[in-house]
Write an enzyme that holds these catalytic residues in place. Structure first.
Site, PDB file in Angstrom:
ATOM      1  N   ASN A 105       8.268  -6.970   7.304  1.00  0.00           N
ATOM      2  CA  ASN A 105       9.016  -6.803   5.944  1.00  0.00           C
ATOM      3  C   ASN A 105       9.674  -5.481   6.037  1.00  0.00           C
ATOM      4  OD1 ASN A 105       9.187  -6.253   3.356  1.00  0.00           O
ATOM      5  ND2 ASN A 105       7.214  -6.139   2.873  1.00  0.00           N
ATOM      6  N   HIS A 157       4.087  -9.117  -3.398  1.00  0.00           N
ATOM      7  CA  HIS A 157       3.794  -7.990  -2.755  1.00  0.00           C
ATOM      8  C   HIS A 157       3.167  -6.815  -3.896  1.00  0.00           C
ATOM      9  CE1 HIS A 157       4.151  -4.503  -0.038  1.00  0.00           C
ATOM     10  NE2 HIS A 157       4.151  -5.292   0.710  1.00  0.00           N
ATOM     11  N   GLU A 169      -3.439  -7.851   1.913  1.00  0.00           N
ATOM     12  CA  GLU A 169      -3.100  -6.672   2.141  1.00  0.00           C
ATOM     13  C   GLU A 169      -3.681  -5.535   1.335  1.00  0.00           C
ATOM     14  OE1 GLU A 169       1.029  -6.593   4.110  1.00  0.00           O
ATOM     15  OE2 GLU A 169       1.226  -6.622   1.724  1.00  0.00           O
ATOM     16  N   SER A 205      -0.275  -1.188   7.420  1.00  0.00           N
ATOM     17  CA  SER A 205      -0.390  -0.212   8.590  1.00  0.00           C
ATOM     18  C   SER A 205      -0.727  -0.816   9.748  1.00  0.00           C
ATOM     19  CB  SER A 205      -1.393   0.992   8.224  1.00  0.00           C
ATOM     20  OG  SER A 205      -0.969   1.569   6.857  1.00  0.00           O
TER      21      SER A 205
HETATM   22  P1  PGA Z   1       3.029  -1.403   6.124  1.00  0.00           P
HETATM   23  O1  PGA Z   1       3.450  -2.168   5.263  1.00  0.00           O
HETATM   24  O2  PGA Z   1       2.647  -2.033   7.482  1.00  0.00           O
HETATM   25  O3  PGA Z   1       3.978  -0.395   6.476  1.00  0.00           O
HETATM   26  O4  PGA Z   1       1.845  -0.582   5.816  1.00  0.00           O
HETATM   27  C1  PGA Z   1       2.924  -3.442   5.056  1.00  0.00           C
HETATM   28  C2  PGA Z   1       3.195  -4.232   3.898  1.00  0.00           C
HETATM   29  O5  PGA Z   1       3.664  -3.615   2.796  1.00  0.00           O
HETATM   30  O6  PGA Z   1       3.622  -5.529   3.927  1.00  0.00           O
END
Ligand code: PGA
Length: 259
Positions: A10, A100, A167, A220
């Protein structure tokens, strides 16, 4: 549970056009060079780069490398300035991220809108990647409620089309890779969920879903920790933000899905 791992990048609101093409081509080359097979990889660039990225990928196309969108309108067509609809995306992308947490937070998306987006995506042959996640560590109720709010309105056939991304909101954009990729010097220490805690939530979400539904973890994810998630029995892939903006990081994540 799905037999093939699914790795989704993403890109959020990052990259210029030339950076997007370089990134997409670099990922394609990395997947070929390292013979990364047996997994599906989806790149989700910003809307204006979807067509040029898809064109770049179409030269010497890799069957398992696909393009997705980061969002879709809750309406099919009409007087909605700035919106991008599912019929517009049909034929351009295979997947679309829906609900999201950044959209829920900054654009106040409701469960009803998320549901409408999921249904329109499915109606137009796109695979929705439905994101759910709690705001604070330890209180997973919200993740379950967000999932229930959508699936209780879906038909059995529609449920079969879903991809779910767990998430935890508190774990998003906290990793080192995020700081490296977006150039922030303010990044906090990594606080992604542990593999075991993500597995526990994924298992609870799975009880509500058809057995074949792919469940991804996101928050992350990095080259260093991807394997911890990808080896869990109820986690079928990862949704990667910051670390998907660096070819080497993203390829390392893809490789950790196969060995
Ligand atoms: P990140 O984002 O890997 O930078 O934490 C993940 C996401 O928001 O889909």
């Amino acid at each position: 549970m799905s037999s093939r791992k699914l790795i989704v990048g993403n890109w959020k609101m990052n990259t210029t056009l030339s950076e997007a093409i370089i990134l997409a081509e670099g990922i394609k080359e990395g997947l070929s060079t390292h013979q990364v097979a047996g997994i599906d990889v989806v790149l989700c660039p910003p809307f204006p780069w979807i067509v040029p990225v898809a064109e770049a990928l179409s030269r010497h196309r890799l069957a398992h490398l696909k393009v997705g969108a980061q969002d879709v309108s809750w309406q099919e067509e009409g007087t909605y300035t700035g919106e991008v609809s599912a019929p517009m995306l049909k034929g351009l992308v295979d997947y679309v991220i829906v609900g999201h947490s950044e959209r829920r937070q900054h654009f106040h998306e409701t469960d009803q809108e998320v549901l409408a987006k999921v249904r329109l995506a499915i109606k137009f042959g796109l695979k929705p990647i439905l994101c759910v996640g709690e705001l604070k560590p330890g209180s997973i109720r919200l993740a379950i409620e967000q999932l229930e709010a959508v699936i209780k309105h879906l038909t059995k056939a529609e449920r079969e089309e879903l991809v779910v991304a767990y998430e935890p909101v508190w774990a998003i954009s906290k990793g080192k890779s995020h700081a490296d990729a977006v150039g922030s010097s303010q990044a906090e220490q990594p606080v992604s969920a542990s593999g075991l805690s993500a597995q526990s939530v994924a298992n609870q979400l799975r009880q509500l879903l058809p057995t074949s539904t792919p469940i991804l973890y996101g928050g992350s994810v990095s080259a260093e920790n991807a394997r911890e998630f990808l080896t869990q029995p109820d986690i079928d892939g990862v949704l990667v933000g910051g670390a998907s903006l660096k070819v080497s990081q993203f390829i390392a994540i893809c490789r950790s899905a196969i060995n």
